[in-house]
Scaffold this motif. Sequence first.
Motif, mmCIF file in Angstrom:
data_model
loop_
_atom_site.group_PDB
_atom_site.id
_atom_site.type_symbol
_atom_site.label_atom_id
_atom_site.label_comp_id
_atom_site.label_asym_id
_atom_site.label_seq_id
_atom_site.Cartn_x
_atom_site.Cartn_y
_atom_site.Cartn_z
ATOM 1 N N ASN A 19 27.339 40.317 54.579
ATOM 2 C CA ASN A 19 28.004 41.483 54.038
ATOM 3 C C ASN A 19 29.735 41.407 54.582
ATOM 4 O O ASN A 19 29.830 41.204 55.856
ATOM 5 C CB ASN A 19 27.302 42.796 54.158
ATOM 6 C CG ASN A 19 26.202 42.920 53.502
ATOM 7 O OD1 ASN A 19 26.104 42.494 52.352
ATOM 8 N ND2 ASN A 19 25.114 43.699 54.085
ATOM 9 N N SER A 20 30.471 41.948 53.962
ATOM 10 C CA SER A 20 31.894 42.125 54.242
ATOM 11 C C SER A 20 32.636 43.275 53.634
ATOM 12 O O SER A 20 32.602 43.551 52.430
ATOM 13 C CB SER A 20 32.878 40.821 53.712
ATOM 14 O OG SER A 20 32.394 39.598 54.689
ATOM 15 N N THR A 21 32.970 44.051 54.498
ATOM 16 C CA THR A 21 33.692 45.281 54.214
ATOM 17 C C THR A 21 34.653 45.248 53.153
ATOM 18 O O THR A 21 35.590 44.191 53.335
ATOM 19 C CB THR A 21 34.164 46.076 55.358
ATOM 20 O OG1 THR A 21 33.299 46.132 56.185
ATOM 21 C CG2 THR A 21 34.840 47.478 54.734
ATOM 22 N N GLY A 22 34.596 45.800 51.970
ATOM 23 C CA GLY A 22 35.458 45.747 50.856
ATOM 24 C C GLY A 22 35.553 44.570 50.033
ATOM 25 O O GLY A 22 35.955 44.482 48.924
ATOM 26 N N LEU A 23 34.425 43.637 50.048
ATOM 27 C CA LEU A 23 34.137 42.562 49.286
ATOM 28 C C LEU A 23 32.852 42.689 48.626
ATOM 29 O O LEU A 23 32.118 43.285 49.168
ATOM 30 C CB LEU A 23 34.412 41.229 50.145
ATOM 31 C CG LEU A 23 35.593 40.863 50.868
ATOM 32 C CD1 LEU A 23 35.614 39.709 51.558
ATOM 33 C CD2 LEU A 23 36.848 40.967 49.923
ATOM 34 N N THR A 24 32.888 42.152 47.402
ATOM 35 C CA THR A 24 31.518 42.218 46.807
ATOM 36 C C THR A 24 30.991 40.600 46.719
ATOM 37 O O THR A 24 31.808 39.813 46.188
ATOM 38 C CB THR A 24 31.794 42.709 45.314
ATOM 39 O OG1 THR A 24 32.298 43.981 45.375
ATOM 40 C CG2 THR A 24 30.588 42.577 44.393
ATOM 41 N N LEU A 25 29.582 40.395 46.428
ATOM 42 C CA LEU A 25 29.130 39.219 46.537
ATOM 43 C C LEU A 25 29.066 38.987 45.024
ATOM 44 O O LEU A 25 28.526 39.742 44.363
ATOM 45 C CB LEU A 25 27.734 39.430 47.314
ATOM 46 C CG LEU A 25 26.764 38.181 47.033
ATOM 47 C CD1 LEU A 25 27.497 36.918 47.943
ATOM 48 C CD2 LEU A 25 25.658 38.343 47.688
ATOM 49 N N GLY A 26 28.990 37.647 45.001
ATOM 50 C CA GLY A 26 28.809 37.302 43.529
ATOM 51 C C GLY A 26 28.730 35.477 43.476
ATOM 52 O O GLY A 26 28.728 34.828 44.468
ATOM 53 N N ARG A 27 28.141 35.305 42.213
ATOM 54 C CA ARG A 27 27.998 33.669 42.019
ATOM 55 C C ARG A 27 28.866 33.202 40.827
ATOM 56 O O ARG A 27 28.968 33.963 39.857
ATOM 57 C CB ARG A 27 26.482 33.257 41.784
ATOM 58 C CG ARG A 27 26.278 32.037 41.721
ATOM 59 C CD ARG A 27 24.685 31.536 41.893
ATOM 60 N NE ARG A 27 24.265 30.270 42.169
ATOM 61 C CZ ARG A 27 23.168 29.440 42.171
ATOM 62 N NH1 ARG A 27 22.212 30.267 41.543
ATOM 63 N NH2 ARG A 27 23.089 28.640 42.292
ATOM 64 N N VAL A 28 29.296 32.097 41.153
ATOM 65 C CA VAL A 28 30.357 31.510 40.122
ATOM 66 C C VAL A 28 29.524 30.989 39.078
ATOM 67 O O VAL A 28 28.622 30.024 39.287
ATOM 68 C CB VAL A 28 31.035 30.241 40.679
ATOM 69 C CG1 VAL A 28 31.891 29.548 39.587
ATOM 70 C CG2 VAL A 28 32.003 30.819 42.035
ATOM 71 N N ALA A 29 29.760 31.470 37.782
ATOM 72 C CA ALA A 29 28.862 31.096 36.839
ATOM 73 C C ALA A 29 29.512 30.080 35.798
ATOM 74 O O ALA A 29 28.930 29.525 34.948
ATOM 75 C CB ALA A 29 28.561 32.207 35.961
ATOM 76 N N GLN A 30 30.902 30.222 35.887
ATOM 77 C CA GLN A 30 31.441 29.334 35.308
ATOM 78 C C GLN A 30 33.147 29.010 35.791
ATOM 79 O O GLN A 30 33.395 29.789 36.484
ATOM 80 C CB GLN A 30 31.929 29.857 33.554
ATOM 81 C CG GLN A 30 32.393 28.615 32.630
ATOM 82 C CD GLN A 30 31.962 29.140 31.214
ATOM 83 O OE1 GLN A 30 31.771 30.428 30.912
ATOM 84 N NE2 GLN A 30 32.504 28.408 30.157
ATOM 85 N N GLN A 31 33.347 27.845 35.657
ATOM 86 C CA GLN A 31 34.703 27.167 36.279
ATOM 87 C C GLN A 31 35.899 26.768 35.153
ATOM 88 O O GLN A 31 35.388 26.118 34.197
ATOM 89 C CB GLN A 31 34.452 26.304 36.968
ATOM 90 C CG GLN A 31 35.506 25.817 37.785
ATOM 91 C CD GLN A 31 35.050 24.744 39.016
ATOM 92 O OE1 GLN A 31 34.093 24.382 38.988
ATOM 93 N NE2 GLN A 31 36.246 23.858 39.490
ATOM 94 N N GLY A 32 37.068 27.352 35.084
ATOM 95 C CA GLY A 32 38.212 26.886 34.442
ATOM 96 C C GLY A 32 39.091 26.349 35.126
ATOM 97 O O GLY A 32 38.830 25.837 36.341
ATOM 98 N N ARG A 33 40.339 26.129 34.596
ATOM 99 C CA ARG A 33 41.374 25.335 35.207
ATOM 100 C C ARG A 33 41.759 26.114 36.575
ATOM 101 O O ARG A 33 42.193 25.598 37.857
ATOM 102 C CB ARG A 33 42.595 25.082 34.662
ATOM 103 C CG ARG A 33 43.521 24.269 35.122
ATOM 104 C CD ARG A 33 44.647 24.060 34.211
ATOM 105 N NE ARG A 33 44.142 23.043 33.139
ATOM 106 C CZ ARG A 33 44.182 21.680 33.173
ATOM 107 N NH1 ARG A 33 44.694 21.130 34.329
ATOM 108 N NH2 ARG A 33 43.757 20.963 32.377
#
Length: 360
Positions: A19-33
Amino acid sequence: MNSNTLMQYGLPADIAAMNSTGLTLGRVAQQGRNLYSVQTEDVRVQAQVSGRYRNIAFGPKDYPAVGDWVQVRMPDNPGDNGIIERLLPRSSQFTRKAAGTTSNLQVVAANVDALFLCMAMDGNFNLRRLERYMAVAKDSGTTPVVVLTKADLATDFAQQVEDVAAIAGDATVLICDATRADGWQELQSAIEPGKTYAFLGSSGVGKSTLINRLLGSDELATGGIREDDAHGRHTTTSRQLLLVPGGGIVIDTPGMRELAIAQADVDGAFADILALAANCRFNDCSHTVEPGCAVQAAIADGTLAPARFSSYQQLQAEGAANTQLRGRAREHAKIEKMFGSKKNMVTIMRADKSKSKRKH
């Protein structure tokens, strides 16, 4: 999505604890340029890396890839982009040489539990290509699984399966025929809830068709095969995470005509040759002209195919050369980050040396 969204996307306990204060955990689902689609617990958000992130990244490998877990600073306004501040540790990564460079690594997929190495049994069947994929998969930190597609178009089914099994070693080999209603059941049975699977293979091997079967929809575009060379047309243009009904996560990747090796476990992919080499008379045997060479003896008696040994030598040489190039590229990138250019570095070092002399 319910309250267990990230669990559906394979959230491991060690990542959940970061956990990091002020940041939200997520997973990269798609990648563009320049943008990433990141799935968080509550929403799918478009995001870009922060300026600080760009300053500390030395090359393509240091940037997020599909499957990566990241910490995002969420936007104040729903229409704005989020900012990726941190890339969390990877449990595995499948890499290739980045386009347009001679040595930089590009991560194709990260945090994958198994790599489905797809190869068609039609005119696109190529054992040497499979050896290349196996070498890179063995280095990725994940489990390789060979998926033979288009079994209905096999030129010599029994022999092809036997040849593939010899290369696969202890890796599982699955056989699929997407033209039959039950032709993909072996693959479906291999998918476990909460696990991530990346599909890799050249164009036209049927990756997207198989994934559509797993999804129960035609979400991914599929293309035909050119009659002149049995190769397919590129239909997947970007990598993306997809949830399989009943559990499991799959990643479709653009077809690769040739997989240029950047990092590979060649010895791991050719364990049979290493086992033979252990019986050579000399420890430093080059397996060419030395007396008592067990490798050459195996080739002579038909136990080892000359083409497989030649492939082993080629991949070893390619991997060694790219390791040297990658080290030089990394040092060059560091110099550019610190000084702007090698010329500026030399100028600064000379100036510092001159100042030191004047002081003494």
